[in-house]
Scaffold this active site. Structure first.
Site, PDB file in Angstrom:
ATOM      1  CB  CYS A 133       8.878  23.480   6.157  1.00 45.93           C
ATOM      2  SG  CYS A 133       9.928  24.846   5.646  1.00 45.93           S
ATOM      3  CB  CYS A 136      10.791  23.596   2.829  1.00 46.95           C
ATOM      4  SG  CYS A 136      11.370  24.002   4.464  1.00 46.95           S
ATOM      5  CG  ASP A 137       7.804  21.080   1.539  1.00 43.15           C
ATOM      6  OD1 ASP A 137       8.857  20.952   0.889  1.00 43.15           O
ATOM      7  OD2 ASP A 137       7.578  20.485   2.597  1.00 43.15           O
TER       8      ASP A 137
END
Ligand code: NAP
Length: 311
Positions: A133, A136-137
């Site tokens: 992701c 997200c990261d």
């Protein structure tokens, strides 16, 4: 009966189905494993959902769809579905905690989860530099070197996002041309910190506490090389989340077979979104599937009850 229409999954297909089903007056429950929104929640910006010329964050679109579904009376419950059983007057859906939900019709809108590479180091270094992701990261890789594995829309979309933070993003693709749409390829070409390495696969992800590099294999020569990187983002496609779905309605890749009304071969059981065989996997298409499924689930339910819905 707990509800008229039970929707399994609250991504764009499930949320759209909930808007249509609840608005048509059916008691509607959505069951979701983790949180509403599905893959939209992993998308920084959705650029191609009509009505949002500036694009819209996946989280915001999910939020608006959920508010709309709830406004019409749909409920959202949490749980993991383990089994669907057809009964004489509808369906019994069993959750992993043993809870049972009964419903007249069911719409399966479970979407799909990411594929793994299955190479040494991938599982061991998950969340230690291996990610599925970018949204997200990506921000954790500010000023660092990263690679993105894959050549589809997800890989290129996520590479563009990660490149906002990372010093360098190298897209590793196993063939000599991308599968992604032309517009994304054009955008990639304008980014000075995005590079591409074609005809290469990742054979191993290296590191002990964190990712330090990968071993790449040239698919044409077979030559293996070490490639230093701090992060490995993997976007190699999707797997339908259909473990609990009766085998008789799955195709060879475990996607659900449904007709243009989203009906499966089991009367009263409908499918919508990315888990449907042949779906064009876009948010707008999932939403369209959801609306169609809700309409025909309602019609089917009313026909069972002897009413003249939709006439
Ligand atoms: P995808 O289109 O199936 O692409 C997967 C990519 O990973 C392909 O390039 C494939 O290579 C590669 N791949 C698969 N297995 C691999 C392996 N073991 N090792 C190395 N590479 C591997 O998946 P996706 O990009 O996640 O997209 C899924 C669906 O969502 C698509 O329908 C896409 O259009 C849609 N989507 C749309 C948007 C958007 O509209 N902005 C954004 C994201 C996703 P090959 O090309 O050689 O097969």
């Amino acid at each position: 009966m707990d509800c008229d229409i039970l929707i399994i999954g609250a991504g764009p297909a499930g949320l759209s189905a909930a808007v249509y089903a609840a608005r048509a007056g059916f008691q509607t429950i959505m069951i979701e494993k983790i949180g509403a929104g599905g893959q939209m929640m992993l998308t920084d910006k959705i650029d191609n959902y009509p009505g949002f010329p500036e694009g819209i964050a996946g989280f915001d679109l999910q939020n608006k769809m959920l508010l709309q579904a709830k406004k019409f009376g749909a409920k959202l419950d949490y749980g993991e579905v383990k089994e669907i059983t057809k009964t004489t007057d509808g369906f019994t859906v069993t959750l992993s905690d043993g809870k049972i939900v009964t419903s007249g019709a069911v719409i399966v809108a479970v979407g799909a989860t990411h594929r793994t590479l299955g190479v040494p180091g991938e599982a061991e270094l998950a969340n230690k530099g291996v990610s599925y992701c970018g949204t997200c990261d990506g921000p954790f890789f500010r000023g660092k070197k990263t690679i993105v594995v894959g050549g589809g829309d997800s890989a290129l979309t996520e590479a563009l996002f990660i490149a906002k933070f990372a010093k360098e993003v190298t897209i590793i693709h196993r063939r000599d041309r991308f599968r992604a749409v032309h517009s994304l390829i054009k955008q990639i070409e304008t980014m000075p910190n995005i590079k591409t390495k074609m005809n290469a696969t990742v054979e191993e992800i290296c590191g002990t506490d964190n990712v330090t590099g990968v071993i790449l294999k040239d698919t044409q020569t077979g030559e293996k090389t070490d490639f230093a990187t701090d992060g490995v983002f993997i976007f190699t496609g999707l797997l339908p989340a259909t473990n609990f779905v009766p085998e008789q309605i799955l195709d060879g890749q475990r996607y659900i077979v449904a007709n243009e009304k989203m009906e499966t071969a089991i009367p009263g059981l409908f499918a919508a979104g990315d888990a449907r065989s042949g779906a064009f996997r876009q948010v707008i298409c999932a939403a369209s599937d959801g609306a169609t499924a809700a309409n025909y689930a309602g019609e089917w339910l009313e026909a069972q009850r002897g009413n003249a819905y939709g006439k």
